[in-house]
Each structure stands twice: as structure tokens, then as C-alpha cells.
Design an enzyme around this catalytic site. Sequence first.
Site, PDB file in Angstrom:
ATOM      1  N   LYS A  45      47.701  46.744  36.924  1.00 38.40           N
ATOM      2  CA  LYS A  45      46.986  45.867  36.000  1.00 38.40           C
ATOM      3  C   LYS A  45      47.774  45.637  34.703  1.00 38.40           C
ATOM      4  O   LYS A  45      47.591  44.624  34.042  1.00 38.40           O
ATOM      5  CB  LYS A  45      45.612  46.454  35.646  1.00 38.40           C
ATOM      6  CG  LYS A  45      44.729  46.856  36.815  1.00 38.40           C
ATOM      7  CD  LYS A  45      44.167  45.668  37.553  1.00 38.40           C
ATOM      8  CE  LYS A  45      42.949  45.971  38.410  1.00 38.40           C
ATOM      9  NZ  LYS A  45      43.085  47.027  39.416  1.00 38.40           N
TER      10      LYS A  45
HETATM   11  C1  LIG Z   1      42.628  46.994  40.716  1.00 39.79           C
HETATM   12  C2  LIG Z   1      43.310  47.855  41.691  1.00 39.79           C
HETATM   13  C3  LIG Z   1      43.399  47.490  43.042  1.00 39.79           C
HETATM   14  C4  LIG Z   1      42.746  46.245  43.581  1.00 39.79           C
HETATM   15  O1  LIG Z   1      43.304  45.079  43.074  1.00 39.79           O
HETATM   16  P1  LIG Z   1      42.492  43.688  43.160  1.00 39.79           P
HETATM   17  O2  LIG Z   1      43.319  42.707  42.444  1.00 39.79           O
HETATM   18  O3  LIG Z   1      41.187  43.957  42.479  1.00 39.79           O
HETATM   19  O4  LIG Z   1      42.303  43.402  44.594  1.00 39.79           O
HETATM   20  C5  LIG Z   1      44.120  48.312  43.891  1.00 39.79           C
HETATM   21  N1  LIG Z   1      44.678  49.452  43.450  1.00 39.79           N
HETATM   22  C6  LIG Z   1      44.610  49.838  42.159  1.00 39.79           C
HETATM   23  C7  LIG Z   1      45.240  51.111  41.748  1.00 39.79           C
HETATM   24  C8  LIG Z   1      43.920  49.053  41.247  1.00 39.79           C
HETATM   25  O5  LIG Z   1      43.842  49.433  39.966  1.00 39.79           O
END
Ligand SMILES: *Cc1c(COP(=O)(O)O)cnc(C)c1O
Length: 465
Positions: free
Chosen positions: A113
Site C-alpha cells: 500500500k
Molecule cells: C491490501 C492487501 C492485499 C489486498 O490487496 P487489494 O488491492 O485490496 O486486493 C493483499 N495483501 C496485503 C498484505 C495487503 O495489505
Amino acid sequence: MKYISTRGNSPEVGFIDAILAGLAPDGGLYVPKEWPRLDEDVLAKIDDLPYYEVAAIVLKSFAGDDLSLETARAICAQAYDKQWHDNDIVPSREIAPNTYLMELFHGPSLAFKDVAMQMIGALFEYCLDRRGEKLSVICATSGDTGGAAVEAFKNKKNIELFVLMPDGRVSEVQKRFMTASGGDNVHALILDGDFDGAQTLLKGLFADKEFVKEVKLAPVNSVNFARIIAQCVYFLKSAQVLGKKSKIDYVVPTGNFGDALSGWVAKKLGANIGMINIANNANNALAIAMKTGHFQIGESSVATISPAMDIQIPSNFERVMYELANGDEKSRAQTIVDIYASLKAKHQFDIAPDTLAQIGKEFQSSYADDETTRIAVNDCHEKTNEVICPHTAVGWDAIKNCRKDNPIILLATAHPAKFPEAIVEILGINPDLPNFVSDLFDRPEKYEKLALNENIIKNYIRSKI
Ligand SMILES: *Cc1c(COP(=O)(O)O)cnc(C)c1O
């Protein structure tokens, strides 16, 4: 560049308005009216450019006249600077024959993120300065979005940040990234409910137009198209670097479908991408719907050892269904409106067979429950010596179901040290937190525990701005 709503009942807006609003006023998601595609000569040189330059090209192509290339470059240079702990930003390594691990967790909060949030932090600051405006930035988090938002927005002027997290559903390390930042403008709220509840509450806040105006509310969940733009950069870059001889297939651990959608967007930009394999955990409504066309959710999400993916309603799937549905803008928007009415009333909807067939050409799906995820952490460690986080492990398990025509890149979405409880239990190894956050547990925490109630949250936000 104009942006329109997937629900078809909002005015067209420009790029900056689309990202500062985040959600369209009719409750839909913004998508570009026309999709940009990079010229062949630009695609050919992506390989040689530093990450931030690629990011600037992508940002500029979605911003159109709202940003100059120089401004996009300055924003991206700031976003991908010294807060990154790997010079390649998102390094890829071959860990098994024709299988690469792309590490997306070298940013300040140790999860993928950060890649998008760092760009959004710099982008929002620039836009607010230019317009002389202030913003209340808000996100609901299943664990990692909040920490990344805190790192991106803490101590930024003109911004108050509100992070809504479900009580007891995030790991202690994840929680500390949200509660122990020391940023005066950061408000961490622990709510009694699950992530879908928090996400629904968030949508409720945005449905109250007066309130949104009053506090100038903007979401930085992946409903915000800026997230998608920033994330498609690493798909593009890696596909151009590794995909010289053939297309690249990806395996994407999936919750809200933001990352998977970003891969598809990179493909539209011209990246040399084949199949995008989405991997769900036990919250597998999406994986099943992609196979059967029938989407159905239960009462609430299941708590798993990959908590950032404990999501039943993947908000970004709306964008793909809209883009791949049949018909003109108006009839596609009507399809989406009908789908979400059905979801609200009956907790289910059906995808039209021709749309499902289109989706199947671009995406495959699989899922793994916790037991299978544990086996995958072990299996990956045995075969490659890599310690992967439980989310990445859901993806590792998915590889066995993928076609093997093309090289595969598995997205490593978080640092294993973000989920030490699970890793210790499975491997008996305690992954060390990197040095730059080794004092995380010594920092003072600041948070509020509040009920999952719209009015309570509204009043809280009002009291802080
Ligand atoms: C947010 C997240 C996901 C999922 O990603 P999306 O874009 O919501 O599908 C997978 N793994 C981790 C560690 C995350 O923080």
C-alpha cells in the site's frame, strides 16, 4: 482527461477533481472516459528508466492537462525517495524456475500500500497547495492501508487523516503503524465490527453530501483511482523488464481487487501482460464468482491469518464489471446499478455470461483457506528458502493452479515481520522488523475506540477539524 462514474449518474470531472473526491456523488467509482495507451517508443524505454520516471509517465498519462510532465516528475521523485529501503523500489527476484517474487514491501509501513500511498501523499499536497484547500482524508483499513496512509499523510499541512480499523482484526504490528506515528493530524479509530462494516460505514459517510462538503472528506481506499494509477506502475515496469521474450502472468493476493485491477490497467496502457491470477483467502466470494458468474456473500467475513484480505465485497471489481459489460456507457452503468441493488437486497448478484467470458480472458481465480495458506508458507520456505507473509502465501498456493505458458510474477504484498504471530506459529522463525522500525513497540500509542455508528464517527470528525 475526463472521468466518469460507473453508476452513470454523476457529471464528468477532470483528474484532480476525481482524485480529491475519490468516490463519485452517485456512489459509483470514477474511471477514465477514454483509456490512455502509451506509445510503442515509450513502452520500449520503460525498461531503462528509473522507477519514479516510469511513475511520472503513467501519472501524466492519466492526469492529462491537469498536470505537466515536470510536475508529475516532481511528485513522483518526492514519493519514491529516501523513505524507500530498496533502490529498485519494488525489486523482483527469480525464486524458482520462471517464477519471480516482486517485493512490494520496502516502503515505510512494510506493505504494498505504501507504493500508492506515497504517491498520493505528494499528489494531494501539491493539489491542495495549488487550490488553497484543506481536506479530511479518510480510509477504512483491513490492516495495511491505514499504516501506509499514516506514513504518507502524517504532518502534512492542509490534511487531517482519519483511519478506521476493525477491532481485533489487525495484527499488533499493523495496529502500531496506525496508532504510534506521533503525527498530530493522524486520528486512529478502532471500531467494533469487521472491515466490510467499516467500508459500508465509509460509503454511508460519502452518501451524506452535506457532510462531505462540510468536512471536505476524501477517501484514499482503492475506490480512489489515484491508488490504481500508482499501482499499475510496478506491473508496467516489471512486465517491460522481464517480459522481453513473452508476456508475463501475475499472481495477485486479492482482497478489495485494487491491486489486481491495477494489473489490468497496466495491460491497457500497453504493458506486456498475459493472465492476471487473483488469489483469495477463505473469503472467496470473488474467486467463486469469477468461475461461476454467481456472486454471493455470507453474513460477515471470516477472520483469517491473511487479515488484509478478509473482505467479501471487492469494491474495485465494480470497475472491471463496468468496463467489460456489454453496451454503451449508459447501459453498462445500468448493469452496475442493478448489480449493487441486488447485492444490497439479496447479498448476491449474477454476472452476465458474455461479461463473465470477457473477464475469464483476462483473469483467473483460486482461493486458499488458512490450513492451505500455512502449508504454502512452509512449501515456499522449503523450496526457495524465502519467508513470505501469509498474504503472499495465498498467492504462492495459487501458482499450482496457473497455466505455465509465461513467466509468473508473484506479488509479495507485505513484509513477513508485519505478521510475526503467524510466521512463528508456522515456521518457528521470528522475522525481524527492519531497523528503521525496530522501535515501533516503544513509541506511545494514540487511538479512540468507537462504535461502528455513522453519527458517532461524523461527530468525531467534526470535532477534529
Ligand atoms: C491490501 C492487501 C492485499 C489486498 O490487496 P487489494 O488491492 O485490496 O486486493 C493483499 N495483501 C496485503 C498484505 C495487503 O495489505
